[in-house]
Design an enzyme around this catalytic site. Structure first.
Site, PDB file in Angstrom:
ATOM      1  N   ARG A 125      -3.714   4.024  -1.509  1.00 31.48           N
ATOM      2  CA  ARG A 125      -4.161   2.910  -2.346  1.00 31.48           C
ATOM      3  C   ARG A 125      -3.630   1.570  -1.874  1.00 31.48           C
ATOM      4  O   ARG A 125      -2.456   1.456  -1.483  1.00 31.48           O
ATOM      5  CB  ARG A 125      -3.735   3.148  -3.803  1.00 31.48           C
ATOM      6  CG  ARG A 125      -4.385   4.377  -4.408  1.00 31.48           C
ATOM      7  CD  ARG A 125      -3.853   4.644  -5.809  1.00 31.48           C
ATOM      8  NE  ARG A 125      -2.449   4.979  -5.831  1.00 31.48           N
ATOM      9  CZ  ARG A 125      -1.968   6.166  -5.516  1.00 31.48           C
ATOM     10  NH1 ARG A 125      -2.782   7.140  -5.171  1.00 31.48           N
ATOM     11  NH2 ARG A 125      -0.670   6.384  -5.545  1.00 31.48           N
ATOM     12  N   HIS A 158       0.841  -1.197   0.000  1.00 28.28           N
ATOM     13  CA  HIS A 158       0.000   0.000   0.000  1.00 28.28           C
ATOM     14  C   HIS A 158       0.869   1.237   0.000  1.00 28.28           C
ATOM     15  O   HIS A 158       2.042   1.203   0.379  1.00 28.28           O
ATOM     16  CB  HIS A 158      -0.952   0.014   1.206  1.00 28.28           C
ATOM     17  CG  HIS A 158      -0.275   0.360   2.515  1.00 28.28           C
ATOM     18  ND1 HIS A 158      -0.119   1.647   2.967  1.00 28.28           N
ATOM     19  CD2 HIS A 158       0.280  -0.434   3.460  1.00 28.28           C
ATOM     20  CE1 HIS A 158       0.499   1.647   4.138  1.00 28.28           C
ATOM     21  NE2 HIS A 158       0.759   0.388   4.459  1.00 28.28           N
ATOM     22  N   CYS A 159       0.292   2.358  -0.495  1.00 30.62           N
ATOM     23  CA  CYS A 159       0.963   3.650  -0.422  1.00 30.62           C
ATOM     24  C   CYS A 159       0.107   4.565   0.440  1.00 30.62           C
ATOM     25  O   CYS A 159      -0.593   4.112   1.338  1.00 30.62           O
ATOM     26  CB  CYS A 159       1.200   4.220  -1.812  1.00 30.62           C
ATOM     27  SG  CYS A 159      -0.306   4.482  -2.768  1.00 30.62           S
ATOM     28  N   MET A 160       0.116   5.854   0.177  1.00 28.49           N
ATOM     29  CA  MET A 160      -0.621   6.802   1.020  1.00 28.49           C
ATOM     30  C   MET A 160      -2.124   6.561   0.993  1.00 28.49           C
ATOM     31  O   MET A 160      -2.799   6.663   2.017  1.00 28.49           O
ATOM     32  CB  MET A 160      -0.336   8.234   0.553  1.00 28.49           C
ATOM     33  CG  MET A 160       1.070   8.709   0.847  1.00 28.49           C
ATOM     34  SD  MET A 160       1.327   9.071   2.589  1.00 28.49           S
ATOM     35  CE  MET A 160       0.259  10.502   2.780  1.00 28.49           C
TER      36      MET A 160
END
Length: 504
Positions: free
Chosen positions: A32, A28-30
């Protein structure tokens, strides 16, 4: 109760992406959830987008599900646990056959890469993959630095502020090491060797070394030097793996990698990268001090299109270099004005399309995230598919950027101590050269200008008469998207899937 909620979200997503057997990787990122999928044809995309907690989906090298900041970090471990449990319980490969899945997956990957993976974008994606994992630490340390500065200005808790300063500054003092580690990992080398070579840059002992008649300074070259040193280390390591006998590889390869890369770093890269870093800092400051209004308008107005093209990733090392040099990046608050223009445009669409309950519902649910700088739902659910409102949103961003640029010309810098947040979420990270109160006031003024101009431009120029007839009706766009496309045969539906994520 919150854990159950997050697990419920994960459990509702898993079957719609083909189940545990179809998931090959989870990250995961910020905002998504990023999934590697063996067969994307198994994804039930419409049902997935219909989930209340899903803001949208993104087709890229990974399949990305937009959940929003905070939530994605809580849902991801629950999802990963469900995937692992599902694979452990599975008796073995299930139909279709592995060969069929491999062939289909290869075809899908080839089609996607041919469509999006240009060499330049792949390079920018690598750069983003190096710096994006550092963002949580940048945010945390930046907020702590802001709190510490406020306490110092108010003369509160003098016994605590030195400790807070150490907590806030420790990561930045060693950021080159983390960049080197991530760079080697991203370019296919041994991460710890990349970190070891990059650590030379921040080692205090380099102050005893003269290069080109100048004494090196610890940290000279910064993150750019660390990036270059780690890339060099990867190539040296790969060369060693090719020529060094296996019997002595474990001894010779790491030694040669660190030695050769280290010498080149000390006697070349640190000096060159230091000059480039200085030029970036001086160039950014000169640009805003001398052409602030114009530069602000261009940066604020073009940021959304840059995001759509994937070119915004090139700014990440520039932001990081500015933060490392002067404690904040003067570019991010200006770029954040693109989000303000987007919010103003969305409010205008809401008021203009009084009869379209579907679009109004989307805007109402997405506006809180938009105010906090999460732009995906408004961009991909409202302005971009409609077409003209996307352009008028850019106009609002240009106006907000010009406002902040004006004050840069007048000698007041507005910066951010970290990258990632935007909108109202950027307030805790603001810093500048004229005090926190003045900095916050200018940034707030820029947001207000962006909101107002984005609203007015969209309300009066965002719709043609034909568009009003087409869109101002009581319809559910999710049921018949083909009836609500933007002007032109290839336009996406209003509820269509984004091709590139945007963080504004």
């Amino acid at each position: 109760m919150a854990e159950n909620k997050n697990r419920d979200v994960a459990a509702s997503i898993l079957p719609l992406v083909g189940g545990a057997a179809n998931v090959t990787s989870v990250a995961h990122c910020m905002t998504r959830l990023r999934l590697g999928l063996a067969d994307r044809s198994l994804v039930q995309e419409e049902a997935l987008k219909a989930l209340p907690d899903v803001m949208g989906v993104v087709e890229d090298d990974t399949y990305q599900i937009v959940l929003g900041p905070g939530k994605v970090a809580r849902v991801t471990p629950e999802f990963e646990e469900l995937v692992n449990d599902g694979k452990a319980a599975a008796p073995g490969p299930q139909p279709p056959t592995a060969d069929a899945l491999a062939a289909q997956g290869a075809e899908l990957r080839a089609r996607q890469k041919a469509k999006n993976a240009t060499p330049f974008k792949l390079f920018l994606r690598k750069i983003a993959n190096i710096f994006v994992p550092l963002i949580p630490a940048l945010i945390g340390c930046g907020i702590i630095a802001g709190i510490n500065g406020l306490l110092i200005n108010l003369h509160w808790l003098p016994g605590v502020t030195p400790a807070l300063a150490a907590i806030a500054s420790g990561f930045m003092a060693l950021i080159a090491v983390f960049v080197g580690y991530n760079t080697a990992k991203e370019f296919g080398g041994t991460p710890i060797l990349g970190g070891a070579v990059a650590a030379i840059i921040v080692y205090p002992g380099v102050a005893n070394i003269d290069v080109f008649g100048q004494t090196l300074s610890p940290g000279q070259g910064g993150v750019l030097g660390a990036l270059g040193a780690a890339v060099l280390a990867v190539y040296v390591e790969k060369w060693c793996r090719k020529w060094v006998p296996e019997a002595v590889d474990v001894l010779v390869t790491p030694t040669l990698t660190v030695l050769i890369s280290g010498l080149v770093t000390i006697f070349g890269l640190m000096f060159v990268a230091g000059e480039v870093s200085t030029a970036i800092g001086d160039g950014a400051n000169w640009l805003l001090e001398n052409t602030g209004i114009f530069a602000g308008a261009v940066l604020g107005g073009l940021f959304l299109p840059l995001v759509m093209l994937g070119l915004h990733q090139a700014l990440i090392p520039i932001h990081t270099t500015l933060i490392e040099q002067q404690g904040y990046t003067v570019l991010l608050p200006i770029l954040a004005m693109a989000g303000a223009g987007q919010v103003g445009a969305a409010i205008a669409v809401y008021r203009k399309l009084k009869n379209n309950t579907s679009i109004r519902k989307t805007i109402k649910s997405a506006l809180p995230a938009g105010f906090l700088g999460v732009g995906e739902p408004l961009i991909y659910g409202v302005s971009l598919p409609l077409g003209r409102p996307f352009i008028t949103a850019c106009v609002g961003g240009a106006a907000g950027g010009a406002f902040i640029g004006l004050f840069s010309m007048l000698g007041t810098q507005v910066g951010s101590t970290a990258i990632g947040p935007s909108g109202w979420a950027l307030f805790p990270l603001l810093d500048g050269n004229k005090g926190l109160g003045v900095t916050c006031a200018i940034y707030a003024g820029g947001l207000l200008v962006g909101y107002i101009v984005g609203y007015l431009a969209t309300y009066y120029f965002g719709f043609t008469k034909e568009m009003m007839v087409e869109f101002n009706a009581d319809v559910d766009l999710g049921e018949s998207p083909e009836a609500h496309a933007e002007e032109g045969p290839s336009a996406p539906p209003v509820t269509g899937t984004p091709k590139e994520p945007a963080k504004v």
